[in-house]
Design a protein around this motif. Structure first.
Motif, PDB file in Angstrom:
ATOM      1  N   SER A  56      -6.870  -1.962  -6.360  1.00 19.04           N
ATOM      2  CA  SER A  56      -5.437  -2.632  -7.136  1.00 19.04           C
ATOM      3  C   SER A  56      -5.625  -4.006  -6.219  1.00 19.04           C
ATOM      4  CB  SER A  56      -4.234  -1.540  -7.613  1.00 19.04           C
ATOM      5  OG  SER A  56      -3.682  -1.591  -6.060  1.00 19.04           O
ATOM      6  N   VAL A  59      -8.074  -6.669  -7.542  1.00 19.78           N
ATOM      7  CA  VAL A  59      -7.791  -6.612  -8.805  1.00 19.78           C
ATOM      8  C   VAL A  59      -6.637  -7.678  -9.296  1.00 19.78           C
ATOM      9  CG1 VAL A  59      -7.288  -6.972 -11.691  1.00 19.78           C
ATOM     10  CG2 VAL A  59      -8.590  -4.964 -10.062  1.00 19.78           C
ATOM     11  N   ILE A 163       1.099 -12.142 -17.169  1.00 17.29           N
ATOM     12  CA  ILE A 163       0.897 -10.791 -16.933  1.00 17.29           C
ATOM     13  C   ILE A 163       0.819 -10.443 -18.778  1.00 17.29           C
ATOM     14  CG2 ILE A 163       2.752  -9.230 -18.240  1.00 17.29           C
ATOM     15  CD1 ILE A 163       4.428 -10.257 -15.810  1.00 17.29           C
ATOM     16  N   MET A 166      -3.365  -9.888 -19.095  1.00 20.45           N
ATOM     17  CA  MET A 166      -3.520  -8.554 -18.582  1.00 20.45           C
ATOM     18  C   MET A 166      -3.250  -7.156 -19.199  1.00 20.45           C
ATOM     19  SD  MET A 166      -3.001  -9.554 -14.404  1.00 20.45           S
ATOM     20  CE  MET A 166      -3.335  -7.602 -13.618  1.00 20.45           C
TER      21      MET A 166
ATOM     22  N   VAL B 234      10.752 -13.474 -10.188  1.00 21.64           N
ATOM     23  CA  VAL B 234       9.987 -13.710 -10.087  1.00 21.64           C
ATOM     24  C   VAL B 234       9.489 -12.522  -9.607  1.00 21.64           C
ATOM     25  CG1 VAL B 234       8.733 -14.916  -7.840  1.00 21.64           C
ATOM     26  CG2 VAL B 234       9.893 -16.607  -9.662  1.00 21.64           C
ATOM     27  N   GLN B 235      10.591 -12.118  -8.625  1.00 20.55           N
ATOM     28  CA  GLN B 235       9.938 -10.487  -8.139  1.00 20.55           C
ATOM     29  C   GLN B 235       9.280  -9.669  -9.262  1.00 20.55           C
ATOM     30  OE1 GLN B 235      13.383 -10.037  -5.565  1.00 20.55           O
ATOM     31  NE2 GLN B 235      12.753 -10.851  -3.638  1.00 20.55           N
ATOM     32  N   LEU B 237       7.780  -9.855 -11.564  1.00 18.34           N
ATOM     33  CA  LEU B 237       7.274 -11.133 -12.764  1.00 18.34           C
ATOM     34  C   LEU B 237       5.778 -10.599 -11.275  1.00 18.34           C
ATOM     35  CD1 LEU B 237       7.555 -14.351 -14.459  1.00 18.34           C
ATOM     36  CD2 LEU B 237       7.539 -12.372 -14.622  1.00 18.34           C
ATOM     37  N   GLN B 238       5.978 -10.102  -9.883  1.00 21.47           N
ATOM     38  CA  GLN B 238       4.962 -10.089  -9.597  1.00 21.47           C
ATOM     39  C   GLN B 238       4.903  -8.545  -9.262  1.00 21.47           C
ATOM     40  OE1 GLN B 238       6.053 -12.097  -6.097  1.00 21.47           O
ATOM     41  NE2 GLN B 238       5.195 -14.256  -6.065  1.00 21.47           N
ATOM     42  N   GLN B 240       5.424  -6.605 -11.600  1.00 20.05           N
ATOM     43  CA  GLN B 240       4.035  -6.751 -12.752  1.00 20.05           C
ATOM     44  C   GLN B 240       3.217  -6.373 -13.206  1.00 20.05           C
ATOM     45  OE1 GLN B 240       5.476  -8.795 -16.376  1.00 20.05           O
ATOM     46  NE2 GLN B 240       7.770  -7.085 -16.483  1.00 20.05           N
ATOM     47  N   VAL B 241       2.305  -8.108 -12.626  1.00 16.35           N
ATOM     48  CA  VAL B 241       1.180  -7.679 -11.866  1.00 16.35           C
ATOM     49  C   VAL B 241       0.447  -7.155 -10.944  1.00 16.35           C
ATOM     50  CG1 VAL B 241       0.212  -9.581 -11.152  1.00 16.35           C
ATOM     51  CG2 VAL B 241       1.591 -10.516 -11.869  1.00 16.35           C
ATOM     52  N   GLU B 242       1.339  -6.725 -10.277  1.00 19.12           N
ATOM     53  CA  GLU B 242       0.765  -5.551  -9.511  1.00 19.12           C
ATOM     54  C   GLU B 242       0.348  -4.330 -10.416  1.00 19.12           C
ATOM     55  OE1 GLU B 242       2.699  -7.053  -5.039  1.00 19.12           O
ATOM     56  OE2 GLU B 242       1.463  -5.435  -5.224  1.00 19.12           O
ATOM     57  N   LEU B 244      -0.033  -3.805 -12.965  1.00 18.69           N
ATOM     58  CA  LEU B 244      -0.422  -3.477 -14.600  1.00 18.69           C
ATOM     59  C   LEU B 244      -2.028  -4.250 -13.656  1.00 18.69           C
ATOM     60  CD1 LEU B 244      -0.049  -6.247 -16.798  1.00 18.69           C
ATOM     61  CD2 LEU B 244      -0.477  -4.476 -16.930  1.00 18.69           C
ATOM     62  N   SER B 245      -2.233  -4.595 -12.165  1.00 11.80           N
ATOM     63  CA  SER B 245      -3.478  -4.772 -11.699  1.00 11.80           C
ATOM     64  C   SER B 245      -4.271  -3.353 -10.917  1.00 11.80           C
ATOM     65  CB  SER B 245      -3.578  -5.306 -10.700  1.00 11.80           C
ATOM     66  OG  SER B 245      -2.794  -5.165  -9.396  1.00 11.80           O
ATOM     67  N   MET B 246      -3.007  -2.489 -10.785  1.00 14.84           N
ATOM     68  CA  MET B 246      -3.535  -1.201 -10.703  1.00 14.84           C
ATOM     69  C   MET B 246      -4.742  -0.458 -12.115  1.00 14.84           C
ATOM     70  SD  MET B 246      -0.960   1.175  -8.040  1.00 14.84           S
ATOM     71  CE  MET B 246       0.324   0.094  -8.618  1.00 14.84           C
ATOM     72  N   LYS B 247      -3.235  -0.487 -13.149  1.00 13.08           N
ATOM     73  CA  LYS B 247      -4.152   0.200 -14.433  1.00 13.08           C
ATOM     74  C   LYS B 247      -5.465  -0.725 -13.817  1.00 13.08           C
ATOM     75  CE  LYS B 247      -1.556   0.665 -17.457  1.00 13.08           C
ATOM     76  NZ  LYS B 247      -1.633   0.587 -18.724  1.00 13.08           N
ATOM     77  N   LEU B 248      -5.578  -1.823 -14.026  1.00  6.77           N
ATOM     78  CA  LEU B 248      -7.028  -2.290 -14.727  1.00  6.77           C
ATOM     79  C   LEU B 248      -7.830  -1.997 -13.633  1.00  6.77           C
ATOM     80  CD1 LEU B 248      -6.726  -6.445 -15.311  1.00  6.77           C
ATOM     81  CD2 LEU B 248      -7.506  -4.680 -16.904  1.00  6.77           C
ATOM     82  N   ALA B 249      -7.676  -1.768 -11.865  1.00 15.13           N
ATOM     83  CA  ALA B 249      -8.537  -1.340 -11.260  1.00 15.13           C
ATOM     84  C   ALA B 249      -8.915   0.012 -11.839  1.00 15.13           C
ATOM     85  CB  ALA B 249      -7.803  -0.866  -9.944  1.00 15.13           C
ATOM     86  N   VAL B 316      -3.368   7.248 -11.593  1.00 13.22           N
ATOM     87  CA  VAL B 316      -1.683   6.721 -10.293  1.00 13.22           C
ATOM     88  C   VAL B 316      -0.662   6.564 -11.162  1.00 13.22           C
ATOM     89  CG1 VAL B 316      -3.856   6.450  -9.127  1.00 13.22           C
ATOM     90  CG2 VAL B 316      -3.314   4.886 -10.674  1.00 13.22           C
TER      91      VAL B 316
END
Lengths: 182, 343
Positions: A56, A59, A163, A166, B234-235, B237-238, B240-242, B244-249, B316
């Motif tokens: 993660s 990514v 976001i 993604m 901002v926090q 949003l960040q 959320q990005v994390e 989403l990146s887990m999901k994408l992974a 996960v």
């Protein structure tokens, strides 16, 4: 801002520029395409990364880097993201240790001039928050407050676009896979 | 900043008016520090915004420019005129500034200005004529004794249109690299405080922009609280990005290498903007970040099958169980059928 000489619509042009840049469908599409390509390359490169957190994080780094590249411009955060690859991550670990020790010093460098600082900025409350914000936005540690605020605005818009794309990507990819297998 | 010869280029390139204006303003701004030693104290007289800078450019040069130039420039000036409503006071400032700055005979500029001003509609001629002479007479001694006479002029003009200047300063002061600020009544007029005040206005303007960007900040007054909101945003949003990146992974090993088929439905769905808002998704991730999803748009309409698949692949995800409950919340599965056919 030396480039914005005609500032009759300075504020509105500022907002509209940020909005247009990060809210348009085309920029989102560009970002999504680049992201998918980068992700594919990353997957091919690092097949043994089986741990969830490592995957993660990879990514996320890829996504942030692609976002910074899409920014392709004069924002500090994009340059900081692109600059901070592996060599700086090591340095950052060392720096983090040092930073934790250094306490937040209340700086009173200039004596308060009577009429000038009648705003509340000198309050430690606002100063603290400015500092926190500068830590959140990449590449804005020692930046002056004006630049910091502008960077924050651009960064927020960019994150929202990231976001959105993604989410759409996850949908599409897992949707296509679901359709095939299910 | 290149000093441009306007007369040479002007009649040839009417479409590049805006460019010319940029360069004109640059040229103009390059001038004030040179002839006047103490730039801050001189410019402190005028609260010069960009609209006034525009007028400034036009007033002193009517004699040198050809007619088409003047006409096109006037169109430009008229464009800018409506943006700042109360201009008469500014107009006087402009004239004083230009008279002193150009070093040309103040008589010439004041004489030429009535000519030009007839062509520009918004500015009342009478105001100009009343202001020119006192302004002109003031600028001559001004250059000799910067301290005292400037304050006189400043006080004069200050009483005239104090409120309007206050409104305009916050807007215009941040645009130019040289900040032209007016000293308000009862406030210190030394260069340090002026510069600080200009800076404060810049910061406030940016804060306003940020307030508009971050949802839910319009009602909050007070810099600290607004900054709190911004930081929280901002926090979130960040985070959320994390996530989403887990999901994408998790989804990644299943990336279909047939990019074309992926992107044509994506392009279509993106441009349609036909996405329903997943309410529970935002509740799961971060409490209260729903505004983000409302802004972003919505999930594609084939979410139904997606979420069911999600449960299986994303082991996960703590919210996987929640997500499946969304599956029933969707409308037309048009896109999923499209994808089926293409896969």
């Amino acid at each position: 801002m030396k480039t914005r000489k005609i500032g009759a619509d300075a504020q509105s042009s500022d907002i509209s520029r940020t909005e247009v840049r990060w809210r348009s469908e085309s920029s989102q599409r560009i970002y999504s395409v680049k992201l998918v390509e980068a992700l594919q390359r990353a997957i091919q490169n690092s097949t043994p990364a089986l741990s969830i957190s490592a995957g993660s994080r990879a990514v996320r780094d890829v996504a942030d880097r692609v976002l910074a590249m899409t920014a392709k411009g004069r924002t500090r955060w994009s340059r900081a993201i692109l600059a901070s690859r592996r060599r700086l991550s090591i340095l950052r670990r060392h720096r983090k240790v040092k930073k934790s020790r250094a306490s937040r010093i209340n700086r009173r460098s200039k004596p308060l001039s009577a009429a000038a600082e009648d705003r509340t900025r000198r309050l430690p409350a606002v100063e603290k928050r400015i500092k926190v914000l500068s830590q959140l936005v990449p590449g804005c540690k020692g930046a002056p407050v004006t630049d910091l605020l502008e960077e924050a605005g651009d960064y927020i818009a960019a994150l929202e676009m990231q976001i959105r794309s993604m989410i759409t990507l996850t949908e599409i990819i897992s949707g296509s896979n679901g359709e095939r297998t299910g | 900043m290149e000093p441009m010869s306007l007369t040479g280029n002007r009649p040839d390139e009417p479409p590049f008016e805006s460019l010319m204006f940029n360069e004109e303003i640059q040229r103009l701004i390059a001038l004030p520090p040179a002839p006047v030693g103490n730039a801050s104290s001189f410019t402190a007289i005028l609260e010069l915004g960009p609209t006034q800078a525009m007028e400034l450019l036009h007033w002193p040069e009517p004699s040198e420019s050809s007619n088409p130039y003047v006409n096109s420039v006037d169109d430009g000036a008229v464009l800018f005129a409506p943006t700042s409503s109360a201009n008469t006071g500014y107009g006087a400032n402009c004239l004083a500034f230009s008279a002193g700055e150009n070093g040309s005979s103040p008589g010439a500029s004041s004489a030429s200005s009535p000519k030009v001003k007839k062509e520009i509609v918004p500015y009342s001629a009478s105001d100009w004529s009343t202001w020119t002479h006192p302004a002109v007479s003031d600028t001559a001694p001004e250059s000799k004794v910067p301290g005292s006479t400037k304050r006189k002029v400043r006080d004069q003009l200050d009483k005239g249109s104090e409120k309007k200047k206050k409104n305009e300063s916050s807007q215009d002061a941040e645009a130019l690299p040289y900040v032209h600020v007016r000293a308000r009544r009862g406030q210190a007029t030394d260069s340090h405080s002026l510069a600080e005040r200009a800076r404060r206005e810049k910061i406030n303007a940016r804060m306003k922009l940020l307030q508009e960007l971050v949802p839910g900040c319009n009602m909050i007054t007070g810099t600290a609280l607004v900054l709190d909101e911004i930081i929280n945003h901002v926090q979130s949003l960040q985070r959320q990005v994390e996530l989403l990146s887990m999901k994408l992974a998790a989804v990644n090993p299943q990336i279909d290498f047939n990019l074309d088929s992926i992107f044509t439905p994506e392009n279509a769905s993106l441009s349609d903007g036909n996405f329903p808002v997943p309410m529970t998704w935002s509740d799961i991730q971060i409490g209260g970040s729903m505004e983000i999803y409302q802004q972003q748009g919505h999930f594609p309409s084939f979410q139904h099958s997606v979420w069911v698949k999600e449960e299986g692949s994303s082991f996960v995800m703590p919210e996987a169980s929640h997500i499946t409950s969304i599956s029933s919340a969707n409308g037309v599965p048009l896109d999923s059928r499209q994808l089926k056919m293409e896969m």
